[in-house]
Scaffold this motif. Structure first.
Motif, PDB file in Angstrom:
ATOM      1  N   SER A   1       0.845  -1.201   0.000  1.00  8.05           N
ATOM      2  CA  SER A   1       0.000   0.000   0.000  1.00  8.05           C
ATOM      3  C   SER A   1       0.878   1.249   0.000  1.00  8.05           C
ATOM      4  N   LYS A   2       0.812   1.980  -1.105  1.00  7.81           N
ATOM      5  CA  LYS A   2       1.607   3.219  -1.179  1.00  7.81           C
ATOM      6  C   LYS A   2       1.048   4.263  -0.223  1.00  7.81           C
ATOM      7  N   ALA A   3      -0.276   4.254  -0.010  1.00 13.73           N
ATOM      8  CA  ALA A   3      -0.867   5.204   0.939  1.00 13.73           C
ATOM      9  C   ALA A   3      -0.333   4.928   2.338  1.00 13.73           C
TER      10      ALA A   3
ATOM     11  N   THR B   1      10.480  12.218   1.913  1.00  9.88           N
ATOM     12  CA  THR B   1       9.776  11.728   0.727  1.00  9.88           C
ATOM     13  C   THR B   1       9.054  12.900   0.085  1.00  9.88           C
ATOM     14  N   ALA B   2       8.495  12.690  -1.103  1.00 11.46           N
ATOM     15  CA  ALA B   2       7.753  13.761  -1.779  1.00 11.46           C
ATOM     16  C   ALA B   2       6.482  14.091  -0.980  1.00 11.46           C
ATOM     17  N   THR B   3       6.070  15.368  -0.967  1.00 15.58           N
ATOM     18  CA  THR B   3       4.811  15.723  -0.311  1.00 15.58           C
ATOM     19  C   THR B   3       3.655  15.141  -1.116  1.00 15.58           C
TER      20      THR B   3
ATOM     21  N   ILE C   1       2.804  16.517 -12.008  1.00 17.95           N
ATOM     22  CA  ILE C   1       2.405  15.903 -10.741  1.00 17.95           C
ATOM     23  C   ILE C   1       2.361  14.388 -10.952  1.00 17.95           C
ATOM     24  N   VAL C   2       2.418  13.636  -9.851  1.00 19.81           N
ATOM     25  CA  VAL C   2       2.508  12.171  -9.967  1.00 19.81           C
ATOM     26  C   VAL C   2       1.300  11.509  -9.307  1.00 19.81           C
ATOM     27  N   LEU C   3       0.666  10.597 -10.049  1.00 15.33           N
ATOM     28  CA  LEU C   3      -0.470   9.828  -9.524  1.00 15.33           C
ATOM     29  C   LEU C   3      -0.013   8.390  -9.343  1.00 15.33           C
TER      30      LEU C   3
ATOM     31  N   LEU D   1       1.672   7.285 -12.703  1.00 17.73           N
ATOM     32  CA  LEU D   1       1.468   8.150 -13.870  1.00 17.73           C
ATOM     33  C   LEU D   1       2.104   9.506 -13.594  1.00 17.73           C
ATOM     34  N   ILE D   2       2.990   9.914 -14.487  1.00 15.47           N
ATOM     35  CA  ILE D   2       3.579  11.255 -14.374  1.00 15.47           C
ATOM     36  C   ILE D   2       2.786  12.147 -15.320  1.00 15.47           C
ATOM     37  N   CYS D   3       2.107  13.138 -14.760  1.00 17.80           N
ATOM     38  CA  CYS D   3       1.174  13.940 -15.565  1.00 17.80           C
ATOM     39  C   CYS D   3       1.718  15.358 -15.705  1.00 17.80           C
TER      40      CYS D   3
ATOM     41  N   ILE E   1      -1.489  11.163  -4.623  1.00 14.37           N
ATOM     42  CA  ILE E   1      -1.070  12.219  -5.550  1.00 14.37           C
ATOM     43  C   ILE E   1       0.122  12.904  -4.910  1.00 14.37           C
ATOM     44  N   GLU E   2       1.252  12.913  -5.617  1.00 14.22           N
ATOM     45  CA  GLU E   2       2.436  13.480  -4.974  1.00 14.22           C
ATOM     46  C   GLU E   2       3.233  14.405  -5.874  1.00 14.22           C
ATOM     47  N   GLU E   3       4.017  15.194  -5.202  1.00 13.55           N
ATOM     48  CA  GLU E   3       4.908  16.171  -5.832  1.00 13.55           C
ATOM     49  C   GLU E   3       5.851  15.463  -6.807  1.00 13.55           C
ATOM     50  N   PHE E   4       6.096  16.055  -7.959  1.00 12.90           N
ATOM     51  CA  PHE E   4       7.052  15.534  -8.938  1.00 12.90           C
ATOM     52  C   PHE E   4       8.453  15.952  -8.503  1.00 12.90           C
ATOM     53  N   MET E   5       9.336  14.969  -8.424  1.00 18.03           N
ATOM     54  CA  MET E   5      10.707  15.277  -8.008  1.00 18.03           C
ATOM     55  C   MET E   5      11.648  15.037  -9.184  1.00 18.03           C
TER      56      MET E   5
ATOM     57  N   ARG F   1      18.643  11.901  -9.749  1.00 16.88           N
ATOM     58  CA  ARG F   1      19.018  10.537 -10.137  1.00 16.88           C
ATOM     59  C   ARG F   1      18.366   9.538  -9.207  1.00 16.88           C
ATOM     60  N   GLU F   2      18.031   8.380  -9.778  1.00 18.45           N
ATOM     61  CA  GLU F   2      17.428   7.321  -8.964  1.00 18.45           C
ATOM     62  C   GLU F   2      18.471   6.276  -8.601  1.00 18.45           C
ATOM     63  N   VAL F   3      18.371   5.799  -7.373  1.00 10.08           N
ATOM     64  CA  VAL F   3      19.249   4.718  -6.913  1.00 10.08           C
ATOM     65  C   VAL F   3      18.399   3.688  -6.187  1.00 10.08           C
TER      66      VAL F   3
ATOM     67  N   HIS G   1      16.986   0.532 -15.104  1.00 11.43           N
ATOM     68  CA  HIS G   1      16.551   1.291 -16.289  1.00 11.43           C
ATOM     69  C   HIS G   1      15.141   0.817 -16.584  1.00 11.43           C
ATOM     70  N   LYS G   2      14.145   1.610 -16.182  1.00 11.38           N
ATOM     71  CA  LYS G   2      12.764   1.108 -16.213  1.00 11.38           C
ATOM     72  C   LYS G   2      12.090   1.222 -17.570  1.00 11.38           C
ATOM     73  N   ARG G   3      12.530   2.184 -18.389  1.00 11.05           N
ATOM     74  CA  ARG G   3      11.837   2.383 -19.669  1.00 11.05           C
ATOM     75  C   ARG G   3      12.288   1.362 -20.703  1.00 11.05           C
TER      76      ARG G   3
ATOM     77  N   LEU H   1      15.255   5.281  -4.129  1.00 15.80           N
ATOM     78  CA  LEU H   1      15.601   6.636  -3.685  1.00 15.80           C
ATOM     79  C   LEU H   1      15.736   7.575  -4.867  1.00 15.80           C
ATOM     80  N   MET H   2      15.397   8.831  -4.643  1.00 16.47           N
ATOM     81  CA  MET H   2      15.730   9.848  -5.632  1.00 16.47           C
ATOM     82  C   MET H   2      16.678  10.838  -4.963  1.00 16.47           C
ATOM     83  N   LEU H   3      17.794  11.109  -5.630  1.00 17.21           N
ATOM     84  CA  LEU H   3      18.782  12.040  -5.083  1.00 17.21           C
ATOM     85  C   LEU H   3      18.414  13.435  -5.566  1.00 17.21           C
TER      86      LEU H   3
ATOM     87  N   VAL I   1      12.738   9.160  -0.410  1.00 16.27           N
ATOM     88  CA  VAL I   1      12.221   7.837  -0.758  1.00 16.27           C
ATOM     89  C   VAL I   1      11.134   7.975  -1.824  1.00 16.27           C
ATOM     90  N   LEU I   2      11.358   7.297  -2.960  1.00 18.55           N
ATOM     91  CA  LEU I   2      10.325   7.239  -4.009  1.00 18.55           C
ATOM     92  C   LEU I   2       9.321   6.154  -3.665  1.00 18.55           C
ATOM     93  N   GLU I   3       9.853   5.023  -3.264  1.00 19.39           N
ATOM     94  CA  GLU I   3       8.985   3.901  -2.914  1.00 19.39           C
ATOM     95  C   GLU I   3       9.771   2.883  -2.119  1.00 19.39           C
ATOM     96  N   TYR I   4       9.005   2.026  -1.409  1.00 16.68           N
ATOM     97  CA  TYR I   4       9.595   0.871  -0.745  1.00 16.68           C
ATOM     98  C   TYR I   4       9.100  -0.382  -1.455  1.00 16.68           C
TER      99      TYR I   4
END
Ligand code: AMP
Ligand code: GLY
Length: 423
Positions: free
Chosen positions: A102-104, A117-119, A140-142, A154-156, A184-188, A191-193, A213-215, A272-274, A281-284
């Motif tokens: 659960s991201k929430a 983490t992002a607001t 913004i990020v959903l 989703l990055i909008c 819904i969170e702030e776009f940061m 670099r990602e690690v 490399h996710k894409r 993580l995002m630097l 923290v982007l996600e766990y």
């Protein structure tokens, strides 16, 4: 010892390869496994979500240790089912795997315990989400709250895109119930690690860093995938970053989970995002990364079974975790068309050239045996990993090794590890 591994991807092949090196282990089973895992383990035809069958198998075959590689069974509570029967199992219980499930939940945890983490705001109703988006800053990020194969983010760039995103996640239910709640969170930017760690409920030991490399396409273009390649260590994970994360993120997360009555034992994967303001923290995730495991585990010097057991027994403080002072790069060989649609069933040639090739690995992700031949059986087919004295050498070795493998519709990114040149 007899060890059962639950899962069927490149990550589980990397785990099985590490387990096979342990002098304590006599026999490895994998449910359901794949053709590559089948060369070092006995594959058992039980799905990762068939908890009753997994438990029955472990009892009947007197399995000494079960290791769960995948997120779905962990979030679904497979560890609790094993523990109820007195079976030894490595991974977080359901009430702790929620850190990924659960991201929430994870956002609220970070807010409560001041972990950077992002607001954000969480929403259960599309109307409220849309009202919030009226006055938001863009991009913004959903994020869908639940598991969505890494695709629920989703990055909008505009308000219109974000409104469509709310419809997609909450009304059209593109990811099913995973979108009942959204973050819904702030776009940061930064670099990602990826940082993986072992946790025993109290103590946390950090593994060497990695970058995914996710894409799907070169230049980080195309759709999000499970991951097209990795390198380890990340040159951007400096001592300064490490110090910051040790002070504000790693132990803080373990202590927060314990304080919530959700003792975490297993792997915590910190995405993580630097940022300019420091690491956030982007996600766990509650398991090894895939394909992060394919570059991190080959560099680990410890007996992985000893580390798993220390996590279960709460004695991780006595383990001195060590990694080789070198580098590794993994290039994923996929079926052309992944992650949307692709053909499978093609014979894979050249695999035998990796046998006894020191410092090289071919981890199977989507493969199966068919009439005695190994054929493609998924979007991500193989992960070719090579070590080198440094990242550049490892990258050159990995790309050279990809030439040894051939199958119809073979596709890979040609710029895995490009960031190394910018370090
Ligand atoms: P996640 O599944 O949360 O790691 O998100 C998947 C990917 O989306 C991440 O690896 C990032 O590239 C991107 N992402 C997620 N959250 C944000 C954010 N707040 N700002 C910018 N990019 C993000
Ligand atoms: N490679 C990203 C993940 O395993 O979630």
């Amino acid at each position: 010892m007899k060890v059962l591994i639950v899962g069927s991807g490149g990550r589980e092949h990397a785990i099985a390869t590490a387990v096979a090196k342990s002098p304590k282990v006599d026999k490895i089973y994998c449910a359901p496994g794949n053709a590559g895992i089948g060369q070092i383990a006995e594959c058992v035809n039980i799905g990762a979500m068939e908890f009753d069958k997994l438990v029955a198998f472990a009892k009947e075959n007197e399995i000494d240790l079960t290791v769960v590689g995948m997120d779905d069974p962990l979030v679904g509570g497979v560890v609790d089912e094993f523990e109820k029967e007195g079976l030894r199992v490595f991974g977080p219980r359901k009430n702790a795997a929620i850190l990924e499930g659960s991201k929430a939940f994870s956002k609220d945890l970070m807010k409560k315990y001041n972990i950077p983490t992002a607001t954000y705001e969480n929403f259960n109703s599309p109307e409220e989400a849309k009202a919030y988006l009226e006055t938001s800053k863009y991009p913004i990020v959903l994020k869908a709250d639940g598991l969505a194969l890494g695709k629920g983010v989703l990055i909008c760039n505009t308000k219109e895109e974000a409104m469509d995103g709310v419809n997609e996640l909450m009304l059209d239910k593109k990811f099913g119930d995973a979108g009942n709640t959204i973050v819904i969170e702030e776009f940061m930017t930064g670099r990602e690690v990826s940082v993986l760690s072992y946790v025993d409920g109290k103590t946390i030991k950090i593994m060497t860093s990695a970058q995914d490399h996710k894409r799907a396409k070169d230049g980080d273009q195309g759709l999000n995938t499970g991951g097209m390649g990795t390198f380890s260590p990340s040159p951007f994970y400096t001592d300064e970053v490490d110090e910051f994360c040790k002070k504000y993120i790693y132990q803080a997360t373990v202590d927060a989970m314990a304080a919530e009555g959700r003792e975490f034992k297993g792997i915590i994967f910190f995405g993580l995002m630097l940022t300019e303001e420091g690491p956030k923290v982007l996600e766990y995730n509650a398991r090894f990364g895939d394909p992060e495991a394919q570059v991190v585990l080959p560099r680990m010097q410890n007996d992985i079974v000893e580390v798993f057991e220390a996590c279960i027994d709460g004695t991780l403080d006595q383990i001195d975790l060590q990694f080789e002072d070198n580098a590794a790069v993994c290039v994923v060989l996929a079926s052309d068309g992944y992650p949307v649609s692709y053909e499978k069933g093609f014979e894979i040639k050249g695999l035998e050239q990796f046998e006894q090739k020191e410092g090289y690995y071919v981890f199977h992700a989507g493969t199966k045996l068919s009439d005695g031949k190994i054929v493609t059986n998924g979007g991500r087919v193989l992960g070719v990993t090579a070590k080198g004295k440094d990242l550049k050498e490892a990258r050159a070795n990995a790309y050279e090794a990809t030439k040894l493998i051939d199958f119809e519709n073979k596709y890979m990114r040609n710029d895995i590890g490009k960031a190394i040149d910018e370090a």
